[in-house]
Design a protein around this motif. Structure first.
Motif, mmCIF file in Angstrom:
data_model
loop_
_atom_site.group_PDB
_atom_site.id
_atom_site.type_symbol
_atom_site.label_atom_id
_atom_site.label_comp_id
_atom_site.label_asym_id
_atom_site.label_seq_id
_atom_site.Cartn_x
_atom_site.Cartn_y
_atom_site.Cartn_z
ATOM 1 N N GLU A 101 0.824 -1.200 0.000
ATOM 2 C CA GLU A 101 0.000 0.000 0.000
ATOM 3 C C GLU A 101 0.860 1.254 0.000
ATOM 4 N N HIS A 102 1.922 1.234 0.777
ATOM 5 C CA HIS A 102 2.801 2.401 0.859
ATOM 6 C C HIS A 102 3.467 2.676 -0.489
ATOM 7 N N ARG A 103 3.902 1.637 -1.191
ATOM 8 C CA ARG A 103 4.551 1.826 -2.491
ATOM 9 C C ARG A 103 3.591 2.440 -3.496
ATOM 10 N N GLY A 104 2.328 2.047 -3.437
ATOM 11 C CA GLY A 104 1.363 2.587 -4.386
ATOM 12 C C GLY A 104 0.963 4.017 -4.084
ATOM 13 N N ALA A 105 1.104 4.446 -2.833
ATOM 14 C CA ALA A 105 0.643 5.769 -2.430
ATOM 15 C C ALA A 105 1.710 6.842 -2.528
ATOM 16 N N THR A 106 2.956 6.485 -2.724
ATOM 17 C CA THR A 106 4.041 7.461 -2.744
ATOM 18 C C THR A 106 4.765 7.416 -4.086
ATOM 19 N N PRO A 107 5.240 8.576 -4.551
ATOM 20 C CA PRO A 107 5.983 8.598 -5.815
ATOM 21 C C PRO A 107 7.341 7.931 -5.648
ATOM 22 N N HIS A 108 7.847 7.383 -6.757
ATOM 23 C CA HIS A 108 9.162 6.745 -6.699
ATOM 24 C C HIS A 108 10.238 7.817 -6.652
ATOM 25 N N LEU A 109 11.184 7.656 -5.723
ATOM 26 C CA LEU A 109 12.273 8.612 -5.547
ATOM 27 C C LEU A 109 13.572 7.981 -6.028
ATOM 28 N N SER A 110 14.446 8.800 -6.575
ATOM 29 C CA SER A 110 15.737 8.280 -7.012
ATOM 30 C C SER A 110 16.629 8.023 -5.807
ATOM 31 N N VAL A 111 17.553 7.086 -5.970
ATOM 32 C CA VAL A 111 18.490 6.760 -4.897
ATOM 33 C C VAL A 111 19.318 7.990 -4.529
ATOM 34 N N VAL A 112 19.794 8.707 -5.547
ATOM 35 C CA VAL A 112 20.662 9.863 -5.290
ATOM 36 C C VAL A 112 19.918 10.930 -4.494
ATOM 37 N N SER A 113 18.658 11.217 -4.859
ATOM 38 C CA SER A 113 17.906 12.260 -4.157
ATOM 39 C C SER A 113 17.678 11.893 -2.689
ATOM 40 N N VAL A 114 17.392 10.631 -2.436
ATOM 41 C CA VAL A 114 17.164 10.196 -1.051
ATOM 42 C C VAL A 114 18.452 10.303 -0.238
ATOM 43 N N LEU A 115 19.560 9.837 -0.803
ATOM 44 C CA LEU A 115 20.826 9.887 -0.072
ATOM 45 C C LEU A 115 21.287 11.323 0.161
ATOM 46 N N MET A 116 21.066 12.191 -0.801
ATOM 47 C CA MET A 116 21.444 13.599 -0.613
ATOM 48 C C MET A 116 20.604 14.244 0.479
ATOM 49 N N GLU A 117 19.331 13.908 0.526
ATOM 50 C CA GLU A 117 18.459 14.488 1.541
ATOM 51 C C GLU A 117 18.884 14.065 2.945
ATOM 52 N N HIS A 118 19.425 12.860 3.067
ATOM 53 C CA HIS A 118 19.794 12.333 4.385
ATOM 54 C C HIS A 118 21.306 12.211 4.547
ATOM 55 N N ARG A 119 22.040 13.049 3.834
ATOM 56 C CA ARG A 119 23.508 12.952 3.855
ATOM 57 C C ARG A 119 24.090 13.237 5.234
ATOM 58 N N ARG A 120 23.432 14.089 6.025
ATOM 59 C CA ARG A 120 23.962 14.389 7.360
ATOM 60 C C ARG A 120 23.982 13.134 8.227
ATOM 61 N N THR A 121 22.898 12.364 8.178
ATOM 62 C CA THR A 121 22.847 11.127 8.952
ATOM 63 C C THR A 121 23.880 10.131 8.439
ATOM 64 N N LEU A 122 24.005 10.028 7.118
ATOM 65 C CA LEU A 122 24.952 9.076 6.546
ATOM 66 C C LEU A 122 26.397 9.448 6.859
ATOM 67 N N LEU A 123 26.669 10.738 7.009
ATOM 68 C CA LEU A 123 28.032 11.180 7.298
ATOM 69 C C LEU A 123 28.360 11.165 8.794
ATOM 70 N N THR A 124 27.383 10.839 9.627
ATOM 71 C CA THR A 124 27.629 10.758 11.073
ATOM 72 C C THR A 124 27.383 9.331 11.571
ATOM 73 N N VAL A 125 26.116 8.938 11.675
ATOM 74 C CA VAL A 125 25.809 7.575 12.109
ATOM 75 C C VAL A 125 26.240 6.572 11.039
#
Length: 399
Positions: free
Chosen positions: A197-221
């Motif tokens: 249900e969640h996959r059908g209700a949300t638009p598909h996001l690119s891997v790069v856009s998701v990682l860039m949005e959460h880069r602070r977490t990825l660069l710390t934790v």
């Protein structure tokens, strides 16, 4: 869902309620992988490879995992956990059957590379399924049990493989792995597709856009995860070298590793409980700290007993930390773009494993082994500080 509803769900939830869908495919698949790992280099040698080439064939498992991390996130996001598990289980079965049938070293390498890629998708899909299936209060125990299920398979697999080699030869181990991968795919078909249900209700996001949005977490934790994974690679790479350095036989070294695996297995459930009860910090730090202490003590270990004691110290930390990387990933993963984010998270772990193995190789080549142990111990001690700081901050933010 209200807080009262959440509390009622938590009170009635039991891990055994999801055992078949969450853990049975993992144990079955891990049995196949555990059976193949000890004999993969031998299969390459049988096909005419020299020792460095055989070692490279084994390394292709890790290479495949590393290459597939980000594409795996995109794949799971598009087709869901259940379809991903059935697809990669079937592909891995084909790869292992091909490894059994081929008479070419190059073809064996390609099969191993594909198997490594499927393993990354498999673990990521299992992690995503548990995030949906298990209440937050049980998350760490669920992830620790997933890590423990892998350890069970890796312990059972070599025992079955040894019996099959005795009965029919080396290739029978690969047929076992193919059968186990196919069985895991069939088991995965019975699991609910909780994210549909969640996959059908949300638009598909690119891997790069998701990682860039959460880069602070990825660069710390995320860097903390690199350090945790690298510390585990030190355990795998350094201890056999030291055992050989002090004159222990291969059979003695194998026995020590087997005993340490038993210690590791005993610790995974207490580790999950500790994480759920007191936070991720209390387990994340010992994983790296025990490695640091063990590396610093290793130059003093000159007998089988003392080497076994150092190995047991590492095994305690590693066992307590079963599932820690997946738990931290689940804690920090966003709702939208979760699979893509977990692909980046898996990449952090793979970078740590590959980097740790490379570090052992470089340090052993550049300095006497005892000095290399001390350098890596000091590096792990510094890494402990980073892991402690950022996992503690994560714990505080979750309260």
């Amino acid at each position: 869902m209200s807080s009262g509803d959440t509390e009622r769900v938590d009170a009635t939830f039991r891990l055994r309620d999801v055992a078949l869908s969450a853990y049975a495919p993992s144990i079955v698949s891990a049995i196949g992988h555990g059976a193949v790992l000890p004999v993969l280099a031998l299969r390459a040698l049988d096909l005419g490879a020299d020792v460095p080439t055989a070692a490279f064939i084994v390394a292709l498992l890790g290479v495949g995992s590393l290459l597939a991390s980000l594409p795996a996130g995109a794949l799971v996001a598009r087709i869901g956990e259940r379809r991903a598990l059935t697809t990669v289980g079937s592909l891995d079965a084909v790869a292992m059957a091909f490894a059994a049938l081929t008479d070419s070293v190059v073809a064996l390498g390609l099969a191993v590379l594909l198997s490594g890629m499927t393993w990354t998708v498999f673990m990521m899909a299992r992690q995503g399924h548990l995030i949906d299936a298990v209440p937050l209060a049980f998350r760490a125990r669920a992830m620790a049990a997933l890590g423990g299920s892998m350890r069970i398979g890796v312990l059972v697999g070599p025992l079955l493989g040894a019996g099959l080699i005795h009965l029919g030869g080396l290739t029978w181990v690969f047929w076992l792995a193919a059968a186990m991968s196919l069985a895991s795919a069939l088991l995965a078909r019975s699991m609910p597709d909780l994210g549909s249900e969640h996959r059908g209700a949300t638009p598909h996001l690119s891997v790069v856009s998701v990682l860039m949005e959460h880069r602070r977490t990825l660069l710390t934790v995320g860097v903390a995860v690199v350090i945790i994974s690298a510390s585990r690679a030190l355990r795998i790479g350094l201890l056999p070298l030291w055992a050989e350095h002090v004159g222990l036989s291969a059979s003695t070294t194998s026995l020590i590793f087997g005993a340490a695996a038993a210690v590791d297995l005993v610790c995974f459930l207490p580790g999950g409980w500790l994480m759920d009860t007191y936070g991720r910090f209390v387990v994340a730090v010992p994983v790296v700290a025990t490695t640091a202490l063990a590396c610093l003590l290793l130059p003093l270990a000159t007998t089988a007993v003392t080497v076994a004691a150092v190995m047991a110290l590492m095994a305690v930390g590693n066992g307590l930390g079963a599932g820690i990387v997946m738990t931290l990933g689940a804690d920090t993963a966003p709702i939208e773009g979760r699979a893509q984010y977990l692909g980046g998270w898996r990449l952090c772990g793979d970078i740590g494993l590959s980097g740790g193995a490379l570090l052992v190789s470089l340090a052993a080549a550049a300095a006497p082994l005892a000095a290399a142990c001390l350098v890596m111990g000091a590096g792990a001690a510094l890494g402990t500080v980073w892991v402690g700081y950022f996992t503690r901050r994560l714990d505080l933010s979750r309260r």
